[in-house]
Design a protein around this motif. Structure first.
Motif, PDB file in Angstrom:
ATOM      1  N   ARG A   1      -5.963  -4.998  -6.338  1.00 10.53           N
ATOM      2  CA  ARG A   1      -5.156  -3.874  -6.836  1.00 10.53           C
ATOM      3  C   ARG A   1      -4.696  -2.957  -5.705  1.00 10.53           C
ATOM      4  NH1 ARG A   1      -9.122  -4.227 -10.934  1.00 10.53           N
ATOM      5  NH2 ARG A   1     -10.432  -2.586 -10.061  1.00 10.53           N
ATOM      6  N   HIS A   2      -5.311  -3.084  -4.530  1.00  8.02           N
ATOM      7  CA  HIS A   2      -5.054  -2.104  -3.474  1.00  8.02           C
ATOM      8  C   HIS A   2      -4.713  -2.769  -2.133  1.00  8.02           C
ATOM      9  CE1 HIS A   2      -6.156   0.936  -6.344  1.00  8.02           C
ATOM     10  NE2 HIS A   2      -7.303   0.327  -6.571  1.00  8.02           N
TER      11      HIS A   2
ATOM     12  N   ARG B   1      -3.389  -6.286  -2.102  1.00  9.99           N
ATOM     13  CA  ARG B   1      -2.077  -6.276  -2.766  1.00  9.99           C
ATOM     14  C   ARG B   1      -0.996  -5.905  -1.763  1.00  9.99           C
ATOM     15  NH1 ARG B   1       0.905  -2.292  -3.947  1.00  9.99           N
ATOM     16  NH2 ARG B   1      -0.780  -0.770  -3.904  1.00  9.99           N
TER      17      ARG B   1
ATOM     18  N   SER C   1      -7.791   2.773  -3.059  1.00 13.29           N
ATOM     19  CA  SER C   1      -6.477   3.292  -3.447  1.00 13.29           C
ATOM     20  C   SER C   1      -5.911   4.197  -2.353  1.00 13.29           C
ATOM     21  CB  SER C   1      -6.603   4.060  -4.764  1.00 13.29           C
ATOM     22  OG  SER C   1      -5.381   4.667  -5.103  1.00 13.29           O
TER      23      SER C   1
END
Length: 198
Positions: A132-133, A136, A73
């Motif tokens: 997700r990170h 992405r 993240s």
């Protein structure tokens, strides 16, 4: 009203404990390695009981997953921060790639994300986190460049996977002492090479 405040306070304390465990685990995984670190040691480093550790995380693997998720993240945030004002979709991809390589120089991050994470969580576990990170942000950048007709319209999943693998390989090489500028130039060349034929 007071009860509401007490519940919030418990939630905050719980989040603080969880954060301390993730930070302690990260320090120890980087210092000693995942394999050489035990949960009693992590609990001691975080200043909590083993019971508190197992209240938040099922096991050491779940704790590694939380560490990896936080690291991934942070890397994605760095990429997004450095590509906000790019002049074109292609330059955003290049700047995002440079931001990725720079973010990966944080001590221990390459090992956590590219070695220990895949070894312990498996490829599918890492793919979920990447989707997700980091992957992405790369996928979104490639999609924007395709839509702007600045790169060729190639299958997006394959393009994201292969280009992502090239960036990961560069991060590993740089972490091992290779010349970062050489890798930055080659990766920029790969992206520029995706331009449609005139």
């Amino acid at each position: 009203m007071q009860q509401e405040s007490g519940r919030r306070s418990n939630r905050e304390r719980s989040e603080e404990t969880r954060d301390r465990l993730i930070e302690a685990a990260r320090r120890l995984f980087v210092e000693k390695s995942y394999a050489e670190t035990g949960t009693p040691e992590i609990a001691r480093e975080a200043g909590v009981t083993r019971g508190a550790l197992y209240h938040h995380f099922a096991d050491k693997q779940a704790l590694l997953a939380a560490v990896v998720e936080r690291e991934a993240s942070t890397v994605a945030d760095e990429i997004e921060h450095h590509t906000v004002v790019s002049s074109s979709a292609t330059s955003a991809l290049i700047e995002g790639g440079h931001a990725y390589l720079k973010a990966m120089t944080a001590p221990g991050r390459t090992r956590l994300l590219l070695l220990d994470g895949p070894a312990v969580l498996g490829r599918s576990g890492m793919d979920e986190i990447d989707s997700r990170h980091g992957n992405r942000t790369l996928r979104e950048g490639l999609q924007a460049a395709i839509e702007a007709r600045q790169i060729r319209d190639l299958p997006l999943d394959a393009l994201t996977g292969l280009l992502g693998a090239a960036f990961d390989r560069a991060a590993l090489a740089i972490d091992a002492g290779a010349d970062a500028e050489s890798y930055r130039r080659v990766l920029a060349g790969l992206i520029e090479g995706l331009s449609p034929a005139p």
